[in-house]
Design an enzyme around this catalytic site. Sequence first.
Site, mmCIF file in Angstrom:
data_model
loop_
_atom_site.group_PDB
_atom_site.id
_atom_site.type_symbol
_atom_site.label_atom_id
_atom_site.label_comp_id
_atom_site.label_asym_id
_atom_site.label_seq_id
_atom_site.Cartn_x
_atom_site.Cartn_y
_atom_site.Cartn_z
ATOM 1 N N THR A 152 0.591 -1.294 -0.392
ATOM 2 C CA THR A 152 -0.081 -0.195 -0.050
ATOM 3 C C THR A 152 0.493 1.446 -0.119
ATOM 4 N N GLY A 157 -4.558 1.961 -2.393
ATOM 5 C CA GLY A 157 -3.639 0.588 -1.261
ATOM 6 C C GLY A 157 -5.165 -0.337 -2.624
ATOM 7 N N THR A 158 -6.150 0.074 -3.128
ATOM 8 C CA THR A 158 -6.701 -0.380 -3.301
ATOM 9 C C THR A 158 -6.406 -0.593 -4.819
ATOM 10 N N TYR A 288 -0.158 -12.079 -6.179
ATOM 11 C CA TYR A 288 -1.145 -11.776 -4.761
ATOM 12 C C TYR A 288 -1.446 -12.392 -4.178
ATOM 13 N N GLN A 340 -31.614 -7.650 26.358
ATOM 14 C CA GLN A 340 -29.914 -8.179 26.599
ATOM 15 C C GLN A 340 -29.937 -9.331 26.104
ATOM 16 N N ARG A 343 -29.499 -9.341 22.364
ATOM 17 C CA ARG A 343 -28.334 -8.334 21.616
ATOM 18 C C ARG A 343 -27.268 -9.360 21.750
ATOM 19 N N GLY A 411 -21.790 1.562 31.164
ATOM 20 C CA GLY A 411 -20.859 2.371 31.542
ATOM 21 C C GLY A 411 -19.841 1.554 31.405
ATOM 22 N N GLU A 434 -6.459 -5.440 3.769
ATOM 23 C CA GLU A 434 -6.427 -6.979 3.188
ATOM 24 C C GLU A 434 -8.196 -6.719 2.350
ATOM 25 N N ARG A 531 -25.379 -6.411 -2.273
ATOM 26 C CA ARG A 531 -26.236 -7.115 -1.727
ATOM 27 C C ARG A 531 -25.700 -8.896 -1.645
HETATM 28 C C1 LIG Z 1 -9.181 -5.236 -5.711
HETATM 29 C C2 LIG Z 1 -7.994 -5.989 -6.804
HETATM 30 C C3 LIG Z 1 -8.565 -7.247 -6.457
HETATM 31 C C4 LIG Z 1 -8.762 -5.744 -8.267
HETATM 32 O O1 LIG Z 1 -7.340 -6.415 -8.564
HETATM 33 P P1 LIG Z 1 -7.161 -5.728 -10.006
HETATM 34 O O2 LIG Z 1 -6.039 -6.178 -10.735
HETATM 35 O O3 LIG Z 1 -7.428 -4.348 -10.445
HETATM 36 O O4 LIG Z 1 -8.319 -6.695 -10.947
HETATM 37 P P2 LIG Z 1 -10.299 -6.506 -11.676
HETATM 38 O O5 LIG Z 1 -9.564 -5.967 -12.854
HETATM 39 O O6 LIG Z 1 -11.117 -6.326 -10.590
HETATM 40 O O7 LIG Z 1 -9.930 -8.125 -11.549
HETATM 41 C C5 LIG Z 1 -9.297 -8.508 -12.623
HETATM 42 C C6 LIG Z 1 -9.203 -10.570 -12.318
HETATM 43 O O8 LIG Z 1 -7.990 -10.758 -11.409
HETATM 44 C C7 LIG Z 1 -9.552 -11.653 -10.032
HETATM 45 N N1 LIG Z 1 -8.395 -11.283 -9.148
HETATM 46 C C8 LIG Z 1 -7.788 -10.100 -8.850
HETATM 47 N N2 LIG Z 1 -7.647 -10.435 -7.383
HETATM 48 C C9 LIG Z 1 -7.148 -11.828 -7.514
HETATM 49 C C10 LIG Z 1 -6.642 -12.768 -6.356
HETATM 50 N N3 LIG Z 1 -6.188 -12.504 -5.341
HETATM 51 N N4 LIG Z 1 -6.301 -13.919 -6.531
HETATM 52 C C11 LIG Z 1 -7.021 -14.084 -7.795
HETATM 53 N N5 LIG Z 1 -7.763 -14.121 -8.700
HETATM 54 C C12 LIG Z 1 -7.714 -12.581 -8.482
HETATM 55 C C13 LIG Z 1 -10.444 -10.938 -10.713
HETATM 56 O O9 LIG Z 1 -11.247 -12.003 -9.698
HETATM 57 C C14 LIG Z 1 -10.714 -10.798 -11.483
HETATM 58 O O10 LIG Z 1 -11.449 -12.194 -12.339
HETATM 59 P P3 LIG Z 1 -12.101 -12.147 -13.546
HETATM 60 O O11 LIG Z 1 -12.041 -10.661 -14.423
HETATM 61 O O12 LIG Z 1 -13.143 -11.479 -12.935
HETATM 62 O O13 LIG Z 1 -11.976 -13.838 -14.255
HETATM 63 C C15 LIG Z 1 -6.770 -5.681 -5.936
HETATM 64 O O14 LIG Z 1 -6.641 -4.781 -6.937
HETATM 65 C C16 LIG Z 1 -6.749 -5.647 -4.170
HETATM 66 O O15 LIG Z 1 -6.955 -6.553 -4.182
HETATM 67 N N6 LIG Z 1 -6.414 -4.964 -3.421
HETATM 68 C C17 LIG Z 1 -6.878 -4.983 -2.440
HETATM 69 C C18 LIG Z 1 -5.686 -4.551 -1.647
HETATM 70 C C19 LIG Z 1 -4.965 -5.411 -0.743
HETATM 71 O O16 LIG Z 1 -5.456 -5.672 -0.249
HETATM 72 N N7 LIG Z 1 -4.474 -4.516 -0.015
HETATM 73 C C20 LIG Z 1 -3.540 -5.599 0.852
HETATM 74 C C21 LIG Z 1 -2.267 -4.831 1.784
HETATM 75 S S1 LIG Z 1 -1.760 -5.935 2.626
HETATM 76 C C22 LIG Z 1 -2.704 -5.782 4.145
HETATM 77 O O17 LIG Z 1 -3.063 -4.856 4.472
HETATM 78 C C23 LIG Z 1 -1.705 -6.272 6.353
HETATM 79 C C24 LIG Z 1 -2.469 -5.891 6.687
HETATM 80 C C25 LIG Z 1 -2.353 -7.709 7.526
HETATM 81 C C26 LIG Z 1 -2.388 -7.058 8.995
HETATM 82 O O18 LIG Z 1 -2.442 -5.823 9.793
HETATM 83 O O19 LIG Z 1 -2.897 -8.103 9.939
HETATM 84 C C1 LIG Z 2 -3.743 -1.730 10.393
HETATM 85 C C2 LIG Z 2 -3.436 -1.705 9.297
HETATM 86 C C3 LIG Z 2 -2.762 -2.571 9.012
HETATM 87 C C4 LIG Z 2 -2.346 -2.558 7.215
HETATM 88 N N1 LIG Z 2 -1.290 -2.858 7.128
HETATM 89 C C5 LIG Z 2 -0.477 -3.311 5.633
HETATM 90 C C6 LIG Z 2 0.282 -3.844 5.678
HETATM 91 O O1 LIG Z 2 0.852 -4.724 5.800
HETATM 92 N N2 LIG Z 2 1.045 -4.199 3.928
HETATM 93 C C7 LIG Z 2 -0.057 -2.962 3.113
HETATM 94 O O2 LIG Z 2 0.923 -3.288 2.141
HETATM 95 N N3 LIG Z 2 -0.675 -2.247 4.019
HETATM 96 C C8 LIG Z 2 -1.571 -2.313 5.098
HETATM 97 N N4 LIG Z 2 -2.007 -1.746 4.785
HETATM 98 C C9 LIG Z 2 -3.124 -0.603 4.288
HETATM 99 C C10 LIG Z 2 -4.453 -1.496 3.423
HETATM 100 O O3 LIG Z 2 -4.662 -2.549 3.238
HETATM 101 C C11 LIG Z 2 -5.621 -0.897 3.077
HETATM 102 O O4 LIG Z 2 -5.497 1.055 3.760
HETATM 103 C C12 LIG Z 2 -6.646 -1.069 2.503
HETATM 104 O O5 LIG Z 2 -6.499 -1.848 0.834
HETATM 105 C C13 LIG Z 2 -7.534 -0.353 1.805
HETATM 106 O O6 LIG Z 2 -7.358 0.647 0.431
HETATM 107 P P1 LIG Z 2 -7.518 2.290 0.931
HETATM 108 O O7 LIG Z 2 -6.430 2.649 1.925
HETATM 109 O O8 LIG Z 2 -6.733 2.285 -0.351
HETATM 110 O O9 LIG Z 2 -8.494 2.711 0.732
HETATM 111 P P2 LIG Z 2 -9.020 3.545 -0.439
HETATM 112 O O10 LIG Z 2 -9.129 2.518 -1.875
HETATM 113 O O11 LIG Z 2 -9.086 4.647 -0.931
HETATM 114 O O12 LIG Z 2 -10.534 3.545 -0.046
HETATM 115 C C14 LIG Z 2 -12.268 4.424 -0.108
HETATM 116 C C15 LIG Z 2 -12.738 4.185 0.221
HETATM 117 O O13 LIG Z 2 -13.438 4.092 -1.432
HETATM 118 C C16 LIG Z 2 -14.116 2.726 -1.942
HETATM 119 N N5 LIG Z 2 -13.466 2.461 -3.059
HETATM 120 C C17 LIG Z 2 -12.450 2.297 -3.258
HETATM 121 N N6 LIG Z 2 -12.254 2.006 -5.009
HETATM 122 C C18 LIG Z 2 -13.045 1.331 -4.682
HETATM 123 C C19 LIG Z 2 -13.942 1.171 -6.279
HETATM 124 N N7 LIG Z 2 -13.230 0.019 -7.130
HETATM 125 N N8 LIG Z 2 -15.755 1.033 -6.069
HETATM 126 C C20 LIG Z 2 -16.056 1.245 -5.031
HETATM 127 N N9 LIG Z 2 -15.544 1.864 -4.666
HETATM 128 C C21 LIG Z 2 -14.826 1.957 -4.028
HETATM 129 C C22 LIG Z 2 -13.596 1.847 -0.468
HETATM 130 O O14 LIG Z 2 -15.114 1.332 -0.386
HETATM 131 C C23 LIG Z 2 -13.558 3.370 0.686
HETATM 132 O O15 LIG Z 2 -15.310 3.294 0.738
HETATM 133 C C24 LIG Z 2 -2.943 -1.494 6.029
HETATM 134 C C25 LIG Z 2 -3.854 -1.074 6.917
HETATM 135 C C26 LIG Z 2 -4.791 -0.799 8.033
HETATM 136 C C27 LIG Z 2 -5.732 0.596 8.389
#
Ligand SMILES: CC(C)(COP(=O)(O)OP(=O)(O)OC[C@H]1O[C@@H](n2cnc3c(N)ncnc32)[C@H](O)[C@@H]1OP(=O)(O)O)[C@@H](O)C(=O)NCCC(=O)NCCSC(=O)CCCC(=O)O
Ligand SMILES: Cc1cc2nc3c(=O)[nH]c(=O)nc-3n(C[C@H](O)[C@H](O)[C@H](O)COP(=O)(O)OP(=O)(O)OC[C@H]3O[C@@H](n4cnc5c(N)ncnc54)[C@H](O)[C@@H]3O)c2cc1C
Length: 654
Positions: A152, A157-158, A288, A340, A343, A411, A434, A531
Amino acid sequence: MSAHLNAALREGDNPELTEERRKATFDTRKLADEFFGSHLARRRREIAKAIDAIPELHDTKPLPFMTREEKVEEAARKVFTLSKHITDIVDLSNNRETQSLNEMVIGIEGMPISLHFAMFIPALQGQADDEQKREWLDRAIRMEIIGTYAQTELGHGTNLRMLETTATYDKQNKEFILNSPTLTSLKWWPGNMGKSCNYAIVVANLIIDDKLLGPHSFMVQLRDENSHETMPNIQIGDIGPKMAYNSSDNGFLKLSNLRIPRRNMLMKHAKVQEDGTYKKPPHEKLAYSAMVHVRSHMITQHAMLLAYALSISTRYSCIRRQGYIDPKKDEVKVIEYQTQQHRLFPHIARAYAFAFAGTESIRKFEIMKRSLEAGNIELIADLHALTSGLKAVVTYLAGQGIEQARQACGGHGYSMASYMGEIYGVGIAGCTYEGENLVMMQQLGRYLIKAVKSVKEGKKPTGYVAYLAHAGQRHSLIDCRPNEGYAEHIRAFEHIARRQTFRAAERLQKYENSGLSTEQAWNNCTVELNRASRLHTRLFIACNFYERVLDVEDMAVREVLEDLLHLHLNYELIDIASYALEAKKIRPNAVSLVDSWEITDREHRSVLGRRDGHVYENLFKWAKSSDLNQNDVLPSHKKHLLPMMLNARKQSKL
Ligand SMILES: CC(C)(COP(=O)(O)OP(=O)(O)OC[C@H]1O[C@@H](n2cnc3c(N)ncnc32)[C@H](O)[C@@H]1OP(=O)(O)O)[C@@H](O)C(=O)NCCC(=O)NCCSC(=O)CCCC(=O)O
Ligand SMILES: Cc1cc2nc3c(=O)[nH]c(=O)nc-3n(C[C@H](O)[C@H](O)[C@H](O)COP(=O)(O)OP(=O)(O)OC[C@H]3O[C@@H](n4cnc5c(N)ncnc54)[C@H](O)[C@@H]3O)c2cc1C
């Protein structure tokens, strides 16, 4: 009640809780065996005992009383101390044992090697070739080096395709030049990158001969292995305090034309040869894999966070007396109030449902991993869709459940003595990291739309989407009578999910037919699509719960799990009136259902959730230990407020 059901009964406990535990209709240990799996349940008990015997592994003071620096120091101290004992306590090859040990000793607020195990090692396992594994993976497993996953950026990030960090291949020198060309290209967020790690897998856009080839993973040394000083051409630091998770040093990173050898690109799938020839990976998204790994493990982690909050809240609700149901009688335990129960109990059912779904997603990940090792890429798309949906639904609903559990404590739930604030803060972070939840829902949406297309072409999709082809079955909720059994509930659920998915698909088609671009049409349907994804995922969770309960052999445990299943299905399906009725059945087992999670006090870190139920005296002890109480009169009072009041008094006398 027979004696064997009394696993949680102990001398000296608060009699209010003892009374609850006596009502259990099942053996909490046997239910723990189902919740965790019998091997892990037994190992958790042994691990808790081993920790009790090693005082160096205990908290030096409650974490909420520590400053951020103290928290970071305490986590590092425990990691080091654990490194001396760990092989005696757990089987290091067993992820869930190691994770339990970490949660009990270090807790949920983060630690310097979280990302090392969560992503650095899995990324090497999934993306490094054999020679690279020999060079880095073995050292990483032995903890000679500590790494993180830096993907990121400040600006993105996304949308990974727009990552701005570049890795440009220099053929002459056979090196990559890694660069952060803009402010928004700074890596931002990676866990433990600020201060703890000396290596990172950096995700950067690969450029060869001016051609952009998309995000790839590179091994980068951040700090010197001896002095731990930052390497040249690198700027690195901590991003500051967060809502929770403050023992972790999430970091930023700027790379200034840093040169790394060609072989520092992870090359199991995509390859760059010396002359700059690029070889594509067999599946575009194999890079990925570390994200899919984490998503498949997040489900159990978030089920556990929900379990933490609910066991605190349920126990506390049984020692807290307030108000009357019958004014002629004593004040009641707050658990007696229908609101409760309403809830808490549906969330208890969910915690079980999520834990079972989590076991299944880990199992599916392992199957995919093995099939990938055998060269088969077919299961990747299914697993990506499944884990995207589960990750989003479970983190969101667990967050809601934790917040309800907090509110259920009144509280005292707002005091950090309950620890609810931290559990909530850590839980909801999972909605964002993630993959932002609503974005992940769209990933599942793509998969569902493809399945609808194949149904419309007369094909029969298999696996989780098979139900989409069963359109002939017309079941509405109104047709569904509870006495027809759970299978009928599931069919009604399938009907609702199918209808919503077809509705979204038809709307998408309509927009596409009207001449809108595919992307614009898609954006116009994303609420409907999300949904559908939500319903599909909740159907998966419910089916999995149903199938899991069928497997339970112990009749008493099976009966209570069926009560929870029934409540879960009704909560998911029918209106409020009917599940209030179900709640009555859960009431006698409430404390034992949460006791079955066998969360020790050490792991809980909550005064309210104490196993012995002695809440009030310990709340007072907690308050007395506050830093603010170490001086009767605070220096800040003498400095600011006292002069203000003295001044005001002087003025009024004038
Ligand atoms: C949102 C997407 C999925 C979009 O990717 P894109 O390349 O623009 O793809 P698209 O055109 O929407 O789709 C293309 C195609 O790629 C596929 N795809 C996407 N991701 C995967 C995967 N992981 N495995 C297998 N397939 C994958 C999709 O299903 C699409 O397939 P299709 O074309 O429909 O057949 C991707 O960019 C993404 O995963 N973004 C989220 C970023 C993220 O998760 N970051 C994590 C950072 S690390 C972290 O946060 C660690 C925290 C841990 C901690 O603190 O404990
Ligand atoms: C506690 C914590 C730990 C983390 N650890 C790591 C790490 O170890 N390594 C690492 O690399 N990253 C890490 N991250 C980063 C994290 O993975 C990203 O913040 C996360 O993937 C979300 O991406 P963003 O911040 O770009 O959100 P954004 O994409 O900017 O999201 C903002 C808003 O935009 C909307 N949005 C964005 N794109 C779309 C779309 N295509 N369609 C519709 N709506 C959309 C989202 O739904 C959201 O409402 C961490 C984050 C946190 C909070």
